[in-house]
Design a protein around this motif. Structure first.
Motif, PDB file in Angstrom:
ATOM      1  N   LYS A  32      -6.670   9.352  -2.946  1.00 35.99           N
ATOM      2  CA  LYS A  32      -5.455   9.242  -3.602  1.00 35.99           C
ATOM      3  C   LYS A  32      -4.617   7.724  -3.463  1.00 35.99           C
ATOM      4  CE  LYS A  32      -0.884  10.963  -4.482  1.00 35.99           C
ATOM      5  NZ  LYS A  32       0.173  12.373  -4.155  1.00 35.99           N
ATOM      6  N   LEU A  33      -4.922   7.549  -1.972  1.00 38.31           N
ATOM      7  CA  LEU A  33      -4.338   6.154  -1.821  1.00 38.31           C
ATOM      8  C   LEU A  33      -4.892   5.191  -2.107  1.00 38.31           C
ATOM      9  CD1 LEU A  33      -3.709   6.965   2.215  1.00 38.31           C
ATOM     10  CD2 LEU A  33      -2.063   6.474   0.208  1.00 38.31           C
ATOM     11  N   PHE A  34      -6.520   5.312  -2.348  1.00 42.43           N
ATOM     12  CA  PHE A  34      -7.312   4.019  -2.874  1.00 42.43           C
ATOM     13  C   PHE A  34      -7.239   3.945  -4.323  1.00 42.43           C
ATOM     14  CE2 PHE A  34      -9.617   3.978   1.518  1.00 42.43           C
ATOM     15  CZ  PHE A  34      -9.533   2.667   1.496  1.00 42.43           C
ATOM     16  N   ASP A  35      -7.055   5.228  -4.923  1.00 44.75           N
ATOM     17  CA  ASP A  35      -7.129   5.134  -6.344  1.00 44.75           C
ATOM     18  C   ASP A  35      -5.911   4.452  -6.830  1.00 44.75           C
ATOM     19  OD1 ASP A  35      -9.247   6.846  -6.616  1.00 44.75           O
ATOM     20  OD2 ASP A  35      -8.425   8.607  -7.118  1.00 44.75           O
ATOM     21  N   GLN A  36      -4.681   4.569  -6.117  1.00 44.01           N
ATOM     22  CA  GLN A  36      -3.347   3.788  -6.560  1.00 44.01           C
ATOM     23  C   GLN A  36      -3.308   2.307  -5.767  1.00 44.01           C
ATOM     24  OE1 GLN A  36      -0.385   6.650  -5.066  1.00 44.01           O
ATOM     25  NE2 GLN A  36      -0.743   7.964  -6.779  1.00 44.01           N
ATOM     26  N   ALA A  37      -4.348   2.079  -4.987  1.00 45.05           N
ATOM     27  CA  ALA A  37      -4.122   0.690  -4.372  1.00 45.05           C
ATOM     28  C   ALA A  37      -4.618  -0.402  -5.239  1.00 45.05           C
ATOM     29  CB  ALA A  37      -4.975   0.840  -3.149  1.00 45.05           C
ATOM     30  N   ILE A  38      -4.185  -1.789  -4.731  1.00 42.05           N
ATOM     31  CA  ILE A  38      -4.530  -2.767  -5.520  1.00 42.05           C
ATOM     32  C   ILE A  38      -6.000  -3.065  -5.088  1.00 42.05           C
ATOM     33  CG2 ILE A  38      -4.175  -5.336  -5.451  1.00 42.05           C
ATOM     34  CD1 ILE A  38      -1.516  -4.907  -4.772  1.00 42.05           C
ATOM     35  N   PRO A  39      -6.699  -3.305  -6.339  1.00 43.45           N
ATOM     36  CA  PRO A  39      -8.222  -3.562  -6.270  1.00 43.45           C
ATOM     37  C   PRO A  39      -8.660  -4.812  -5.561  1.00 43.45           C
ATOM     38  CG  PRO A  39      -7.519  -3.920  -8.345  1.00 43.45           C
ATOM     39  CD  PRO A  39      -6.425  -3.522  -7.494  1.00 43.45           C
ATOM     40  N   LYS A  40      -9.965  -5.055  -5.118  1.00 39.07           N
ATOM     41  CA  LYS A  40     -10.343  -6.404  -4.532  1.00 39.07           C
ATOM     42  C   LYS A  40     -10.043  -7.338  -5.426  1.00 39.07           C
ATOM     43  CE  LYS A  40     -14.578  -7.984  -2.468  1.00 39.07           C
ATOM     44  NZ  LYS A  40     -13.810  -8.108  -1.055  1.00 39.07           N
ATOM     45  N   ILE A  41      -9.451  -8.407  -4.941  1.00 41.00           N
ATOM     46  CA  ILE A  41      -9.076  -9.516  -5.525  1.00 41.00           C
ATOM     47  C   ILE A  41      -9.444 -10.822  -4.565  1.00 41.00           C
ATOM     48  CG2 ILE A  41      -7.130  -8.688  -6.792  1.00 41.00           C
ATOM     49  CD1 ILE A  41      -5.205  -9.779  -4.709  1.00 41.00           C
ATOM     50  N   VAL A  42     -10.104 -10.581  -3.476  1.00 36.52           N
ATOM     51  CA  VAL A  42     -10.427 -11.661  -2.416  1.00 36.52           C
ATOM     52  C   VAL A  42     -11.870 -11.436  -2.074  1.00 36.52           C
ATOM     53  CG1 VAL A  42      -9.965 -12.794  -0.209  1.00 36.52           C
ATOM     54  CG2 VAL A  42      -8.127 -12.015  -1.689  1.00 36.52           C
ATOM     55  N   GLU A  43     -12.558 -12.731  -2.147  1.00 36.85           N
ATOM     56  CA  GLU A  43     -13.921 -12.515  -1.696  1.00 36.85           C
ATOM     57  C   GLU A  43     -14.248 -13.221  -0.586  1.00 36.85           C
ATOM     58  OE1 GLU A  43     -16.219 -10.733  -3.251  1.00 36.85           O
ATOM     59  OE2 GLU A  43     -15.034 -10.619  -5.338  1.00 36.85           O
ATOM     60  N   ASN A  44     -15.286 -13.115   0.158  1.00 38.13           N
ATOM     61  CA  ASN A  44     -15.686 -13.795   1.436  1.00 38.13           C
ATOM     62  C   ASN A  44     -14.536 -13.173   2.484  1.00 38.13           C
ATOM     63  OD1 ASN A  44     -17.841 -15.062   0.188  1.00 38.13           O
ATOM     64  ND2 ASN A  44     -16.346 -16.571  -0.551  1.00 38.13           N
ATOM     65  N   VAL A  45     -14.228 -11.932   2.589  1.00 38.98           N
ATOM     66  CA  VAL A  45     -13.260 -11.778   3.678  1.00 38.98           C
ATOM     67  C   VAL A  45     -13.779 -11.544   5.008  1.00 38.98           C
ATOM     68  CG1 VAL A  45     -11.654  -9.713   4.263  1.00 38.98           C
ATOM     69  CG2 VAL A  45     -11.825 -10.552   1.908  1.00 38.98           C
ATOM     70  N   LEU A  46     -12.992 -12.138   5.996  1.00 37.32           N
ATOM     71  CA  LEU A  46     -13.515 -12.224   7.292  1.00 37.32           C
ATOM     72  C   LEU A  46     -12.694 -11.148   8.229  1.00 37.32           C
ATOM     73  CD1 LEU A  46     -14.053 -15.799   8.310  1.00 37.32           C
ATOM     74  CD2 LEU A  46     -15.716 -14.276   7.577  1.00 37.32           C
ATOM     75  N   ALA A  47     -11.295 -11.044   7.682  1.00 38.40           N
ATOM     76  CA  ALA A  47     -10.275 -10.348   8.281  1.00 38.40           C
ATOM     77  C   ALA A  47      -9.442  -9.581   7.521  1.00 38.40           C
ATOM     78  CB  ALA A  47      -9.713 -10.945   9.445  1.00 38.40           C
ATOM     79  N   VAL A  48      -8.521  -8.502   7.886  1.00 36.72           N
ATOM     80  CA  VAL A  48      -7.565  -7.848   7.063  1.00 36.72           C
ATOM     81  C   VAL A  48      -6.657  -7.565   7.934  1.00 36.72           C
ATOM     82  CG1 VAL A  48      -8.836  -7.156   4.976  1.00 36.72           C
ATOM     83  CG2 VAL A  48      -8.764  -5.708   6.658  1.00 36.72           C
ATOM     84  N   MET A  49      -5.405  -7.742   7.686  1.00 37.29           N
ATOM     85  CA  MET A  49      -4.246  -7.446   8.373  1.00 37.29           C
ATOM     86  C   MET A  49      -3.682  -6.103   7.668  1.00 37.29           C
ATOM     87  SD  MET A  49      -1.058  -9.741   9.340  1.00 37.29           S
ATOM     88  CE  MET A  49      -2.272 -11.055   9.803  1.00 37.29           C
ATOM     89  N   THR A  50      -3.578  -4.919   8.308  1.00 37.84           N
ATOM     90  CA  THR A  50      -3.033  -3.589   7.891  1.00 37.84           C
ATOM     91  C   THR A  50      -2.128  -2.838   8.589  1.00 37.84           C
ATOM     92  OG1 THR A  50      -5.061  -2.670   8.615  1.00 37.84           O
ATOM     93  CG2 THR A  50      -5.144  -3.283   6.473  1.00 37.84           C
ATOM     94  N   PRO A  51      -1.281  -2.295   7.905  1.00 35.88           N
ATOM     95  CA  PRO A  51      -0.130  -1.317   8.941  1.00 35.88           C
ATOM     96  C   PRO A  51      -0.870  -0.155   9.441  1.00 35.88           C
ATOM     97  CG  PRO A  51       0.013  -0.933   6.439  1.00 35.88           C
ATOM     98  CD  PRO A  51      -1.097  -1.985   6.621  1.00 35.88           C
ATOM     99  N   HIS A  52      -0.008   0.344  10.236  1.00 38.65           N
ATOM    100  CA  HIS A  52      -0.505   1.445  11.274  1.00 38.65           C
ATOM    101  C   HIS A  52       0.532   2.618  11.297  1.00 38.65           C
ATOM    102  CE1 HIS A  52       1.099  -1.138  14.411  1.00 38.65           C
ATOM    103  NE2 HIS A  52       1.841  -0.396  14.346  1.00 38.65           N
TER     104      HIS A  52
END
Length: 290
Positions: A32-52
């Protein structure tokens, strides 16, 4: 790793609190979370900052961040950098005595690499206690298990320090691994407990600072946010040492780009209270196309 070594896995600590505890319910929650999330818009990703925070509040923003990851890639290692909420100690703890467990199964730890980091750097230690009940690292794992198509190893790092100098040393030790072979997950929430409108202002200032890819700008912005005196504001960035460590790895590289993916706060959730909120941001770090 010695094949005779008995593994002591880090057991699930916050399932049933921060996210669903049973595999089927957790998979349904993640879908459900991924279905409603923003899709991939950035390529060549080395890191992601995400909440917890709990998935009911921050899971959508986290999913938007994880959507930026190359889901088909075979990563050599996934470094998860999270700041301790439970205890303070100088340096960082790298879990090296077993794997991590979640309701979706076992997450393999690269124990050999963990041991090597501890052996070579005095500011890394092998104390498992900081990992035992810490949620900021654990809650990232089900997202990775859900979206990645290939097996992966993690290097789980809990920062106990509040020293920028130590963060710079940690960054120096990790920087050789900051490349397209590996992925870094930086765990942090943003402002804590101001009213909704104030949180939006605080979190924009903090995110704008991070997007400038400058440790000095971030440190000064955090000080500025504190000096304004927002009501009930306790921190602008609870995982600021993890974010600072990332910036120390990237700020001298002109080929690195920071992109904000999504911002929300707990007041945007139907379960949230707009009088007292916590901010959440997903930010991707990528290599610029040449």
């Amino acid at each position: 790793m010695d094949t005779n070594t008995v593994l002591i896995n880090r057991q699930v600590a916050v399932a049933g609190q921060f996210y669903n505890a049973t595999p089927d319910d957790l998979k349904a929650e993640l879908k459900k979370l991924f279905d409603q999330a923003i899709p991939k818009i950035v390529e060549n990703v080395l890191a992601v900052m995400t909440p917890h925070a709990g998935y009911l509040f921050s899971g959508g923003v986290a999913a938007s961040g994880f959507n930026q990851v190359d889901q088909l890639k075979q990563y050599k290692n996934i470094f998860i950098i999270a700041s301790s909420h439970k205890q303070y100690f100088e340096g960082a703890s790298v879990y090296n005595i077993g794997n991590y467990e979640t309701p979706l199964g076992e997450v393999k730890v690269n124990i050999d690499l963990a041991n090597d980091l501890i052996k070579r750097n005095k500011f890394f230690n092998s104390d498992p206690v900081p990992h035992s009940g810490e949620h900021s690292l654990e809650v990232q794992l089900p997202f990775l298990q859900y979206i990645l198509s290939k097996d992966f190893n993690i290097v789980p790092v809990i920062l106990g320090t509040n020293s920028p100098k130590t963060c710079r040393e940690i960054a120096s030790a990790l920087k050789p691994y900051f490349n397209s072979d590996n992925l870094f997950i930086i765990s942090t929430d943003f402002s804590h407990y101001p009213a909704y409108a104030d949180a939006v202002k605080i979190d924009k200032a903090t995110a704008d600072a991070i997007l400038q890819n400058s440790s000095e700008v971030l440190i000064n912005t955090l000080k500025d946010n504190d000096s304004i005196g927002y009501k009930h504001h306790s921190t602008s960035l609870c995982g600021w040492t993890s974010v600072l460590t990332l910036l120390y790895m990237t700020e001298d590289n002109p080929d690195v780009s920071y992109t904000q993916i999504e911002y929300k706060n707990s007041g945007d959730s139907p379960f949230g209270d707009k009088n007292s909120v916590v901010g959440y941001n997903a930010i991707a770090v990528s290599l610029k196309k040449t």
